[in-house]
Scaffold this motif. Structure first.
Motif, PDB file in Angstrom:
ATOM      1  N   ILE A 191      35.078  31.926  45.577  1.00 47.64           N
ATOM      2  CA  ILE A 191      35.943  32.718  46.442  1.00 47.64           C
ATOM      3  C   ILE A 191      35.089  33.323  47.555  1.00 47.64           C
ATOM      4  O   ILE A 191      33.936  33.688  47.339  1.00 47.64           O
ATOM      5  N   ASP A 192      35.662  33.387  48.727  1.00 53.96           N
ATOM      6  CA  ASP A 192      34.971  34.016  49.845  1.00 53.96           C
ATOM      7  C   ASP A 192      35.151  35.522  49.760  1.00 53.96           C
ATOM      8  O   ASP A 192      36.163  36.027  49.260  1.00 53.96           O
ATOM      9  N   LYS A 193      34.174  36.238  50.288  1.00 50.04           N
ATOM     10  CA  LYS A 193      34.242  37.696  50.297  1.00 50.04           C
ATOM     11  C   LYS A 193      35.343  38.129  51.265  1.00 50.04           C
ATOM     12  O   LYS A 193      35.367  37.700  52.416  1.00 50.04           O
ATOM     13  N   LYS A 208      40.889  40.537  43.032  1.00 49.20           N
ATOM     14  CA  LYS A 208      40.644  39.121  42.706  1.00 49.20           C
ATOM     15  C   LYS A 208      39.170  38.776  42.869  1.00 49.20           C
ATOM     16  O   LYS A 208      38.586  38.085  42.038  1.00 49.20           O
ATOM     17  N   TYR A 209      38.566  39.269  43.951  1.00 52.39           N
ATOM     18  CA  TYR A 209      37.162  38.984  44.233  1.00 52.39           C
ATOM     19  C   TYR A 209      36.268  39.509  43.106  1.00 52.39           C
ATOM     20  O   TYR A 209      35.403  38.795  42.602  1.00 52.39           O
ATOM     21  N   TYR A 210      36.492  40.762  42.696  1.00 55.70           N
ATOM     22  CA  TYR A 210      35.663  41.352  41.650  1.00 55.70           C
ATOM     23  C   TYR A 210      35.903  40.701  40.290  1.00 55.70           C
ATOM     24  O   TYR A 210      34.975  40.581  39.483  1.00 55.70           O
ATOM     25  N   VAL A 211      37.122  40.253  40.019  1.00 55.75           N
ATOM     26  CA  VAL A 211      37.395  39.572  38.755  1.00 55.75           C
ATOM     27  C   VAL A 211      36.665  38.233  38.714  1.00 55.75           C
ATOM     28  O   VAL A 211      36.026  37.889  37.712  1.00 55.75           O
ATOM     29  N   ILE A 212      36.735  37.481  39.794  1.00 55.44           N
ATOM     30  CA  ILE A 212      36.079  36.173  39.839  1.00 55.44           C
ATOM     31  C   ILE A 212      34.560  36.326  39.795  1.00 55.44           C
ATOM     32  O   ILE A 212      33.867  35.545  39.153  1.00 55.44           O
ATOM     33  N   LYS A 213      34.039  37.368  40.428  1.00 56.32           N
ATOM     34  CA  LYS A 213      32.601  37.617  40.419  1.00 56.32           C
ATOM     35  C   LYS A 213      32.132  38.265  39.115  1.00 56.32           C
ATOM     36  O   LYS A 213      30.960  38.564  38.960  1.00 56.32           O
TER      37      LYS A 213
END
Length: 122
Positions: free
Chosen positions: A20-22, A77-82
């Motif tokens: 995912i992109d930031k 979403k970003y923090y979950v994927i990271k």
């Protein structure tokens, strides 16, 4: 031919850096923890007011932090994927316990009563 396929496979593996992109309006981790703590308090209001619209409370929490709903969802979403959401959730829990000392005492009493809570293993 096999070498050509092997090269394409290697190129495709190394061309993707992240899943995912930031997001351009990424909410920092500390602010995210504060928002999640406030959302948890809002979520508990459903027990006091079961027939009320909790969506309005969620909007009020985001508005109080000057965060747009789309930015919150993208950041979440970003923090979950990271795989950084566990730390953020722990920070939110600490913030909740600091806001209400009675809650901290209640949690400690429950832990003594039920024993230590084991973390979830995936």
């Amino acid at each position: 031919m096999k070498k050509l396929i092997f090269i394409f496979v290697l190129l495709s593996l190394f061309s993707c850096g992240d899943y995912i992109d930031k997001p351009k309006n990424l909410i920092d981790k500390d602010m995210m923890a504060e928002i999640i703590a406030d959302l948890a308090i809002n979520d508990q209001a459903i027990f006091v007011y079961p027939d009320k619209n909790m969506e309005a409370g969620t909007r009020a929490v985001l508005k109080s932090h000057n965060v747009k709903p789309d930015d919150f969802v993208d950041s979440f979403k970003y923090y979950v994927i990271k795989e950084e959401m566990d730390g953020i959730a722990n920070d939110a829990q600490e913030k909740l316990l600091k806001k209400d000392p009675k809650a901290e005492k209640y949690v400690k009493d429950k832990q003594k009563e039920n024993g230590p809570v084991t973390p979830l293993v995936r």
